[in-house]
Every structure is written in structure tokens, then in C-alpha cells.
Motif scaffolding. Structure first.
Motif, PDB file in Angstrom:
ATOM      1  N   SER A 169     -11.834  -5.167  -0.505  1.00 40.58           N
ATOM      2  CA  SER A 169     -11.620  -6.107   0.602  1.00 40.58           C
ATOM      3  C   SER A 169     -10.413  -5.699   1.450  1.00 40.58           C
ATOM      4  N   MET A 170     -10.253  -6.383   2.554  1.00 40.49           N
ATOM      5  CA  MET A 170      -9.074  -6.166   3.400  1.00 40.49           C
ATOM      6  C   MET A 170      -7.797  -6.449   2.594  1.00 40.49           C
ATOM      7  N   ASP A 171      -7.840  -7.488   1.743  1.00 41.72           N
ATOM      8  CA  ASP A 171      -6.671  -7.792   0.894  1.00 41.72           C
ATOM      9  C   ASP A 171      -6.366  -6.632  -0.050  1.00 41.72           C
ATOM     10  N   ASP A 172      -7.417  -6.037  -0.631  1.00 39.68           N
ATOM     11  CA  ASP A 172      -7.216  -4.891  -1.528  1.00 39.68           C
ATOM     12  C   ASP A 172      -6.520  -3.754  -0.779  1.00 39.68           C
ATOM     13  N   LEU A 173      -6.973  -3.509   0.444  1.00 41.12           N
ATOM     14  CA  LEU A 173      -6.376  -2.435   1.238  1.00 41.12           C
ATOM     15  C   LEU A 173      -4.920  -2.771   1.572  1.00 41.12           C
ATOM     16  N   GLN A 174      -4.698  -4.023   1.968  1.00 38.65           N
ATOM     17  CA  GLN A 174      -3.352  -4.473   2.288  1.00 38.65           C
ATOM     18  C   GLN A 174      -2.424  -4.350   1.072  1.00 38.65           C
ATOM     19  N   ASN A 175      -2.913  -4.835  -0.073  1.00 33.46           N
ATOM     20  CA  ASN A 175      -2.106  -4.807  -1.306  1.00 33.46           C
ATOM     21  C   ASN A 175      -1.801  -3.396  -1.759  1.00 33.46           C
ATOM     22  N   SER A 176      -2.671  -2.447  -1.466  1.00 38.02           N
ATOM     23  CA  SER A 176      -2.458  -1.077  -1.895  1.00 38.02           C
ATOM     24  C   SER A 176      -1.286  -0.431  -1.174  1.00 38.02           C
ATOM     25  N   MET A 177      -0.908  -1.008  -0.032  1.00 39.07           N
ATOM     26  CA  MET A 177       0.195  -0.435   0.745  1.00 39.07           C
ATOM     27  C   MET A 177       1.552  -0.973   0.300  1.00 39.07           C
ATOM     28  N   GLU A 178       1.515  -2.037  -0.505  1.00 42.36           N
ATOM     29  CA  GLU A 178       2.781  -2.690  -0.881  1.00 42.36           C
ATOM     30  C   GLU A 178       3.391  -2.080  -2.135  1.00 42.36           C
TER      31      GLU A 178
END
Length: 179
Positions: A170-179
Motif C-alpha cells: 500500500s501507499m502506507d507501506d511505501l511511506q513507512n519504508s522511507m522512515e
């Protein structure tokens, strides 16, 4: 959970997420997440990655497979186009992307050996992919609809009758991977 031998990877096309340059940071994020997911499958016996040659997620997945082959030489890439001459009407840069992944692939074919004639060829392709893979990995978020939605609906129906795993990034997964 049985070992998945063949994984189909698909998801957003480049234009659906506004990634038009090869150096777009979004592509790096997607490729990093795909790599992590694919390694998880490799560690449980994955042998093949299948893509259909669509621009975006599928091209990036093929590039990830090429990188992973250094550490996982047994990993194979298959490109299964829906029909003959897939992408032949694309611009030069996009056709070059297809040619590049064809050179990386261990197997290239199309489900229909005719040029595009009807949506039935796309349906046949989806059916073929579902019957010849044990799971699908989709860079797709239901909150941000795109063309992958059609494949996802068919995969969900298929998984009601047959053991078939669907993993969404998901978009959240992609976002979280950058943190």
C-alpha cells in the motif's frame, strides 16, 4: 503457508503515480520495497517472477530481479505478454524499457499469439497468470484506484476457489519504508 514457487508482480503504471523520469525517487522507494518482499519469498523457495511487461511496477520488478540474480542466481524472470506485439505502439523510450527487460528475462512469450484484437485476450492473460503462479505481489492501494484493480478483482475471485495468495503493497507501506 505453502512455499510459493512462482510470483506474479504487478501494480501501478508509471503514469498512474506520476513517475516519468527513470531517476524519480518514487521508483527507488518502490524498487526497495519490492526487493525486500521478493527476498522474503526467495527465502521460502521462490523460483520464478512473472511480469506482463507493463510500464511502471512490472518493469521495475524486472530490474529488481536482475539485481537479485547476483545473490540468488537460481531466480528466474518470465515475461508473459497478453498478446503478440505488446507495446509495439509505445514511444521509443518505453519500447527501450521493454527490450531491456526482455534481455534480462529467462522466458518471454505471449498468451495470445495474435496482435491485440479484443479484451478477451486480456481476460485470457489474467486467467493464465492466476493458473501459473502461486501468489501475486501488487504495488496497489485500494484507496488510490488504478488499472491494477481489474487484476486484483479477478485474483480475489480466483483465491476464493483455489489456494492463492495476494499481497498488496500500500501507499502506507511505501511511506513507512522511507522512515
Amino acid at each position: 503457508m505453502e512455499n510459493i514457487k512462482t510470483l506474479y508482480v504487478t501494480g501501478y503504471k508509471s503514469f498512474e503515480i506520476g513517475a516519468f523520469q527513470d531517476n524519480d525517487p518514487k521508483i527507488t522507494v518502490i524498487k526497495n520495497v519490492l526487493k525486500k518482499e521478493i527476498i522474503g519469498y526467495l527465502d521460502t523457495g521462490l523460483e520464478w517472477i512473472l511480469v506482463s511487461g507493463n510500464l511502471g511496477t512490472e518493469i521495475w520488478a524486472a530490474e529488481v530481479v536482475a539485481e537479485l540474480k547476483n545473490d540468488y542466481p537460481e531466480l528466474k524472470l518470465g515475461i508473459i505478454y497478453p498478446f503478440k506485439d505488446f507495446g509495439s505502439n509505445w514511444n521509443e523510450k518505453n519500447r527501450a524499457n521493454i527490450e531491456k527487460i526482455e534481455l534480462l528475462a529467462d522466458f518471454v512469450d505471449s498468451v495470445s499469439h495474435q496482435p491485440y484484437k479484443s479484451p478477451a485476450q486480456l481476460k485470457m492473460h489474467t486467467r493464465f497468470i492466476l493458473e501459473h503462479s502461486g501468489a501475486s505481489l501488487l504495488v496497489y492501494d485500494k484507496e488510490y484506484p488504478g488499472k491494477t484493480e481489474y487484476f486484483l478483482k479477478d485474483a480475489e475471485l480466483f483465491s476464493e476457489k483455489f489456494p492463492y495468495e495476494i499481497r498488496l503493497i500500500s501507499m502506507d507501506d511505501l511511506q513507512n519504508s522511507m522512515e
